[in-house]
Design a protein around this motif. Structure first.
Motif, PDB file in Angstrom:
ATOM      1  N   PRO A  78       0.816  -1.219   0.000  1.00 36.00           N
ATOM      2  CA  PRO A  78       0.000   0.000   0.000  1.00 36.00           C
ATOM      3  C   PRO A  78       0.842   1.259   0.000  1.00 36.00           C
ATOM      4  CG  PRO A  78       0.015  -1.033   2.167  1.00 36.00           C
ATOM      5  CD  PRO A  78       0.691  -1.989   1.242  1.00 36.00           C
ATOM      6  N   ASN A  79       0.377   2.259  -0.740  1.00 39.10           N
ATOM      7  CA  ASN A  79       1.029   3.561  -0.754  1.00 39.10           C
ATOM      8  C   ASN A  79       0.631   4.365   0.483  1.00 39.10           C
ATOM      9  OD1 ASN A  79       2.372   3.394  -3.385  1.00 39.10           O
ATOM     10  ND2 ASN A  79       0.295   3.366  -4.219  1.00 39.10           N
ATOM     11  N   GLU A  80       1.372   5.406   0.753  1.00 45.79           N
ATOM     12  CA  GLU A  80       1.103   6.213   1.943  1.00 45.79           C
ATOM     13  C   GLU A  80       0.020   7.248   1.649  1.00 45.79           C
ATOM     14  OE1 GLU A  80       3.427   8.812   5.361  1.00 45.79           O
ATOM     15  OE2 GLU A  80       4.388   8.430   3.431  1.00 45.79           O
ATOM     16  N   ILE A  81      -0.908   7.365   2.573  1.00 48.13           N
ATOM     17  CA  ILE A  81      -1.936   8.400   2.525  1.00 48.13           C
ATOM     18  C   ILE A  81      -1.450   9.569   3.370  1.00 48.13           C
ATOM     19  CG2 ILE A  81      -4.341   8.942   3.023  1.00 48.13           C
ATOM     20  CD1 ILE A  81      -4.933   5.945   2.821  1.00 48.13           C
ATOM     21  N   VAL A  82      -1.563  10.771   2.844  1.00 45.68           N
ATOM     22  CA  VAL A  82      -1.018  11.945   3.519  1.00 45.68           C
ATOM     23  C   VAL A  82      -2.138  12.961   3.753  1.00 45.68           C
ATOM     24  CG1 VAL A  82       0.694  13.794   3.427  1.00 45.68           C
ATOM     25  CG2 VAL A  82       1.193  11.573   2.379  1.00 45.68           C
ATOM     26  N   VAL A  83      -2.244  13.425   5.000  1.00 50.42           N
ATOM     27  CA  VAL A  83      -3.135  14.543   5.323  1.00 50.42           C
ATOM     28  C   VAL A  83      -2.294  15.800   5.241  1.00 50.42           C
ATOM     29  CG1 VAL A  83      -4.667  15.562   7.041  1.00 50.42           C
ATOM     30  CG2 VAL A  83      -4.541  13.075   6.808  1.00 50.42           C
ATOM     31  N   THR A  84      -2.482  16.556   4.187  1.00 58.07           N
ATOM     32  CA  THR A  84      -1.564  17.660   3.876  1.00 58.07           C
ATOM     33  C   THR A  84      -1.947  18.976   4.532  1.00 58.07           C
ATOM     34  OG1 THR A  84      -2.834  18.138   1.870  1.00 58.07           O
ATOM     35  CG2 THR A  84      -0.952  16.635   1.673  1.00 58.07           C
ATOM     36  N   ASP A  85      -3.226  19.168   4.805  1.00 56.10           N
ATOM     37  CA  ASP A  85      -3.633  20.490   5.281  1.00 56.10           C
ATOM     38  C   ASP A  85      -4.876  20.359   6.147  1.00 56.10           C
ATOM     39  OD1 ASP A  85      -3.625  23.242   5.560  1.00 56.10           O
ATOM     40  OD2 ASP A  85      -4.960  23.544   3.843  1.00 56.10           O
ATOM     41  N   ALA A  86      -5.068  21.341   7.000  1.00 55.40           N
ATOM     42  CA  ALA A  86      -6.270  21.445   7.820  1.00 55.40           C
ATOM     43  C   ALA A  86      -6.616  22.917   7.943  1.00 55.40           C
ATOM     44  CB  ALA A  86      -6.040  20.821   9.195  1.00 55.40           C
ATOM     45  N   GLY A  87      -7.814  23.270   7.533  1.00 56.43           N
ATOM     46  CA  GLY A  87      -8.193  24.678   7.575  1.00 56.43           C
ATOM     47  C   GLY A  87      -9.688  24.846   7.711  1.00 56.43           C
ATOM     48  N   LYS A  88     -10.107  26.086   7.975  1.00 58.38           N
ATOM     49  CA  LYS A  88     -11.514  26.396   8.165  1.00 58.38           C
ATOM     50  C   LYS A  88     -12.261  26.377   6.836  1.00 58.38           C
ATOM     51  CE  LYS A  88     -11.140  29.285  12.316  1.00 58.38           C
ATOM     52  NZ  LYS A  88     -11.431  30.611  12.889  1.00 58.38           N
ATOM     53  N   SER A  89     -13.522  25.982   6.932  1.00 53.06           N
ATOM     54  CA  SER A  89     -14.387  25.986   5.762  1.00 53.06           C
ATOM     55  C   SER A  89     -15.823  26.083   6.239  1.00 53.06           C
ATOM     56  CB  SER A  89     -14.185  24.710   4.938  1.00 53.06           C
ATOM     57  OG  SER A  89     -15.097  24.657   3.861  1.00 53.06           O
ATOM     58  N   SER A  90     -16.643  26.744   5.451  1.00 44.56           N
ATOM     59  CA  SER A  90     -18.070  26.836   5.773  1.00 44.56           C
ATOM     60  C   SER A  90     -18.919  26.057   4.780  1.00 44.56           C
ATOM     61  CB  SER A  90     -18.517  28.293   5.813  1.00 44.56           C
ATOM     62  OG  SER A  90     -18.253  28.913   4.564  1.00 44.56           O
ATOM     63  N   GLU A  91     -18.519  26.081   3.503  1.00 43.50           N
ATOM     64  CA  GLU A  91     -19.194  25.329   2.436  1.00 43.50           C
ATOM     65  C   GLU A  91     -20.694  25.584   2.431  1.00 43.50           C
ATOM     66  OE1 GLU A  91     -18.157  21.243   2.574  1.00 43.50           O
ATOM     67  OE2 GLU A  91     -16.006  21.598   2.319  1.00 43.50           O
ATOM     68  N   GLY A  92     -21.064  26.848   2.451  1.00 44.65           N
ATOM     69  CA  GLY A  92     -22.469  27.214   2.327  1.00 44.65           C
ATOM     70  C   GLY A  92     -23.196  27.360   3.636  1.00 44.65           C
ATOM     71  N   SER A  93     -22.705  26.788   4.721  1.00 43.91           N
ATOM     72  CA  SER A  93     -23.383  26.910   6.001  1.00 43.91           C
ATOM     73  C   SER A  93     -22.868  28.136   6.743  1.00 43.91           C
ATOM     74  CB  SER A  93     -23.152  25.646   6.839  1.00 43.91           C
ATOM     75  OG  SER A  93     -21.776  25.477   7.084  1.00 43.91           O
ATOM     76  N   GLY A  94     -23.616  28.551   7.757  1.00 45.32           N
ATOM     77  CA  GLY A  94     -23.228  29.739   8.489  1.00 45.32           C
ATOM     78  C   GLY A  94     -22.004  29.524   9.361  1.00 45.32           C
ATOM     79  N   ALA A  95     -21.961  28.388  10.085  1.00 42.46           N
ATOM     80  CA  ALA A  95     -20.858  28.118  11.000  1.00 42.46           C
ATOM     81  C   ALA A  95     -19.678  27.523  10.233  1.00 42.46           C
ATOM     82  CB  ALA A  95     -21.314  27.147  12.088  1.00 42.46           C
ATOM     83  N   SER A  96     -18.486  27.920  10.649  1.00 45.86           N
ATOM     84  CA  SER A  96     -17.283  27.375  10.025  1.00 45.86           C
ATOM     85  C   SER A  96     -16.818  26.145  10.783  1.00 45.86           C
ATOM     86  CB  SER A  96     -16.178  28.432  10.011  1.00 45.86           C
ATOM     87  OG  SER A  96     -15.836  28.818  11.321  1.00 45.86           O
ATOM     88  N   PHE A  97     -16.060  25.308  10.122  1.00 47.73           N
ATOM     89  CA  PHE A  97     -15.541  24.085  10.727  1.00 47.73           C
ATOM     90  C   PHE A  97     -14.204  23.769  10.069  1.00 47.73           C
ATOM     91  CE2 PHE A  97     -18.746  23.203   7.507  1.00 47.73           C
ATOM     92  CZ  PHE A  97     -18.019  22.492   6.558  1.00 47.73           C
ATOM     93  N   ILE A  98     -13.478  22.824  10.678  1.00 53.59           N
ATOM     94  CA  ILE A  98     -12.166  22.438  10.190  1.00 53.59           C
ATOM     95  C   ILE A  98     -12.311  21.250   9.248  1.00 53.59           C
ATOM     96  CG2 ILE A  98      -9.843  21.717  10.831  1.00 53.59           C
ATOM     97  CD1 ILE A  98     -10.562  24.500  11.766  1.00 53.59           C
ATOM     98  N   VAL A  99     -11.711  21.362   8.071  1.00 53.04           N
ATOM     99  CA  VAL A  99     -11.681  20.249   7.131  1.00 53.04           C
ATOM    100  C   VAL A  99     -10.226  19.842   6.905  1.00 53.04           C
ATOM    101  CG1 VAL A  99     -13.831  20.821   5.966  1.00 53.04           C
ATOM    102  CG2 VAL A  99     -11.705  21.829   5.163  1.00 53.04           C
ATOM    103  N   TYR A 100     -10.036  18.540   6.712  1.00 55.12           N
ATOM    104  CA  TYR A 100      -8.697  17.985   6.535  1.00 55.12           C
ATOM    105  C   TYR A 100      -8.538  17.525   5.088  1.00 55.12           C
ATOM    106  CZ  TYR A 100      -8.797  18.076  11.607  1.00 55.12           C
ATOM    107  OH  TYR A 100      -8.901  18.488  12.918  1.00 55.12           O
ATOM    108  N   THR A 101      -7.478  17.994   4.455  1.00 57.71           N
ATOM    109  CA  THR A 101      -7.209  17.652   3.056  1.00 57.71           C
ATOM    110  C   THR A 101      -6.372  16.388   3.004  1.00 57.71           C
ATOM    111  OG1 THR A 101      -7.250  19.989   2.479  1.00 57.71           O
ATOM    112  CG2 THR A 101      -6.250  18.476   0.887  1.00 57.71           C
ATOM    113  N   ILE A 102      -6.879  15.375   2.296  1.00 56.44           N
ATOM    114  CA  ILE A 102      -6.235  14.067   2.213  1.00 56.44           C
ATOM    115  C   ILE A 102      -5.748  13.863   0.791  1.00 56.44           C
ATOM    116  CG2 ILE A 102      -6.526  11.591   2.638  1.00 56.44           C
ATOM    117  CD1 ILE A 102      -9.064  12.352   4.270  1.00 56.44           C
ATOM    118  N   ASN A 103      -4.492  13.496   0.656  1.00 56.44           N
ATOM    119  CA  ASN A 103      -3.906  13.183  -0.648  1.00 56.44           C
ATOM    120  C   ASN A 103      -3.737  11.684  -0.774  1.00 56.44           C
ATOM    121  OD1 ASN A 103      -3.824  15.824  -1.314  1.00 56.44           O
ATOM    122  ND2 ASN A 103      -1.603  15.999  -1.467  1.00 56.44           N
ATOM    123  N   ILE A 104      -4.343  11.124  -1.823  1.00 54.10           N
ATOM    124  CA  ILE A 104      -4.204   9.708  -2.151  1.00 54.10           C
ATOM    125  C   ILE A 104      -3.590   9.649  -3.544  1.00 54.10           C
ATOM    126  CG2 ILE A 104      -5.364   7.461  -2.211  1.00 54.10           C
ATOM    127  CD1 ILE A 104      -7.407  10.337  -1.049  1.00 54.10           C
ATOM    128  N   GLY A 105      -2.280   9.669  -3.603  1.00 53.55           N
ATOM    129  CA  GLY A 105      -1.629   9.740  -4.904  1.00 53.55           C
ATOM    130  C   GLY A 105      -1.910  11.075  -5.561  1.00 53.55           C
TER     131      GLY A 105
END
Length: 554
Positions: A78-105
């Protein structure tokens, strides 16, 4: 009585809405074949766990089903899965939250912490006999900052604000990456399409939760086969398995065959107490003191530098060199705290969580064993009840036969009577009442107490069995049907308990090897952190001593 569902570590938090019949049909086409056997790689060099052979887990199909599986299952591992970033996002909703960016190849997907949490819960329901890696706790005291007491105070005072602290976010990012790579190293999960869809940016995770195979799992996983709870081919006998546990079964003596699992559970508790209550507790205290030492070094370095400004010539230069060495100690100690947090404290916390996961898997096996015992007891009880009913039926027939021999007429049913109780054959002889010219007298209406008596009389008649013979025969039929159902349930429970025991036994062997390798890696990392810290401090002081010696020679 307490519900199995309340004590079940694999029970769902809420009901899952069923998927459409089309989705179920598509899934049934894919799960008809059993999963191929699982073989061990035996590679101790990688961070990922070591796999043990297990041929009992179902597999939906052969070959790669999607691009994610091709990434997770290459020929060279298996190849390595990397969580490259974590930042705030709202994505249309009023409250913001933290989302984690995952790189799979070459692919990227963004997931929230709550989605990681629901993903792991889904895996524990799909694979109740597998030790699923833990994720970082939602509310954790982060060990990632050299200013540890400040972070702990901030978190206690304002959890909502502290959970957005960059140190806590970085901690979660590292541990979520470890979680994903541990999952990718489990052969049972490499072929699981739920895992693939979690890593697929084109898949809506809310739809995955409400579609097969997750929607096919019963709300209580104890009513499903342990090796494939989502299998549509599961026996209907599972629906007759009990889901409640009595105090008599809870306090029942230990079966000798369960002794190895009892010892494994005790070992997990002991490991959790030693690591959580001992090593981790002392390590937290030491890291707090290292943080305080770093602050003291910073203050001392500033004092030395200020002292050097009050002197002149070579003496001022010598004092300044000492201050620079102390500043290096400050920097190195801060780096030591950060390195210990990432390389030692975080894996140590994961080890504590793993002990809880092991106990949850062993608890599931124990509940399946108790479920078998309860089903056997229920079957014995119903057989005893059927025997009593059949005895009553035989006794009733014997009494009826004896009455017929003594008085054949007594057993003849009485003839029909008129409404007033007279014999209809003599109806002609009954003269109609004579008419009278006297005025009619209106009858009084029945009182309320009389009406209440009639209602009570009607209720009592409803409670009395007017046809005991038919009732008795119906009870015999129902009891025989229940016995047939329980016999099938006992067979299913025996198979489930045996398969769960075999699978968990192999899983414990795999986990023990992983734990040994992880512990060795942990101790080496701890030693290297201190060696590096000591070497850098030594170099700083050697350099300061050389500079001071030159000044003295001048």
């Amino acid at each position: 009585m307490s519900s199995f569902e309340d004590n079940n570590p694999f029970a769902a938090d809420g009901s899952v809405s069923p998927a459409s019949s089309d989705h179920k049909t598509d899934y049934l086409d894919g799960v008809s074949a059993r999963r191929q056997s699982i073989t061990s790689t035996g590679d101790h060099s990688d961070f990922h766990p070591i796999e043990a052979t297990d041929a009992q887990y179902p597999r939906p199909r052969s070959g790669n089903c999607c691009r994610i599986e091709r990434f997770l299952c290459p020929p060279d591992g298996p190849n390595e899965i990397v969580v490259t970033d974590a930042g705030k996002s709202s994505e249309g909703s009023g409250a913001s939250f933290i989302v984690y960016t995952i790189n799979i190849g070459d692919y990227t997907v963004r997931r929230r912490y709550s989605e990681f949490e629901s993903f792991r819960i889904s895996l524990t329901r799909l694979f109740p006999t597998v030790i699923i890696p833990p994720i970082p706790e939602k509310h954790t005291m982060c060990m990632c900052s050299p200013i540890l007491p400040l972070i702990q105070a901030d978190y206690a005072a304002a959890p909502t604000k502290a959970k957005e602290d960059q140190n806590i976010i970085d901690h979660r990012k590292r541990m979520l990456q470890v979680f994903l790579n541990r999952c990718a190293a489990l052969t049972q999960l490499q072929k699981e399409h739920v895992f693939h869809r979690f890593l697929d940016s084109n898949a809506s995770w809310s739809e995955v939760l409400t579609s097969p195979p997750l929607s096919l799992i019963p709300k209580n996983v104890l009513k499903a086969p342990p090796l494939d709870p989502a299998s549509a081919e599961s026996s209907p006998n599972h629906q007759y398995l009990p889901t409640t546990i009595s105090s008599s079964h809870k306090n029942k003596s230990v079966d000798p065959s369960d002794q190895e699992f009892i010892m494994a559970e005790a070992s997990a508790k002991e490991f959790e107490a030693i690591i959580g209550g001992g090593v981790d507790k002392v390590n937290r205290r030491m890291m707090k003191r290292y943080s305080e030492l770093a602050n003291d070094y910073a203050e001392l370095g500033a004092r030395y530098n200020g002292f050097s400004l009050s002197e002149f010539g070579s003496l001022a230069t010598a004092i300044e060199r000492v201050g620079q060495a102390v500043d290096s100690n400050y920097v190195n100690t801060v780096a030591l705290v950060s390195a210990l947090a990432a390389a030692f404290a975080e894996p140590l916390g994961e080890s504590i969580q793993f002990a809880g996961v092991v106990r949850a898997v062993l608890k599931y096996r124990r509940q399946k064993a108790i479920q078998l015992e309860m089903t056997i007891d229920q079957l014995a009880s119903k057989r005893s009840q059927l025997e009593e009913l059949e005895k009553s039926e035989i006794e009733a027939k014997r009494i009826e036969g004896a009455l017929k021999r003594l008085d054949p007429q007594s057993t003849q049913p009485p003839g029909p009577k008129s409404l007033d109780g007279s014999d209809p054959k003599n109806a002609d002889s009954v003269q109609p009442p004579a008419t009278s010219s006297e005025p009619k007298v209106h009858k009084k209406k029945p009182s309320s107490s009389f009406k209440m008596f009639n209602k009570l009389n009607h209720a009592l008649h409803g409670m009395i069995d007017v046809d005991p013979e038919t009732t008795r025969r119906n009870n015999i039929g129902k009891t025989r049907e229940m016995i047939s159902q329980l016999e099938g349930a006992v067979g299913a429970a025996k198979t489930d308990t045996q398969r769960a025991s075999d699978a968990i036994r192999k899983e414990l062997c795999r986990f023990q090897k992983d734990k040994e390798a992880d512990t060795i890696r942990l101790m080496v990392a701890y030693a290297r952190c201190h060696v590096s810290w000591a070497e850098r401090n030594l170099d700083a002081w050697k350099e300061a001593a050389e500079e001071i010696e030159k000044l003295r020679d001048e």
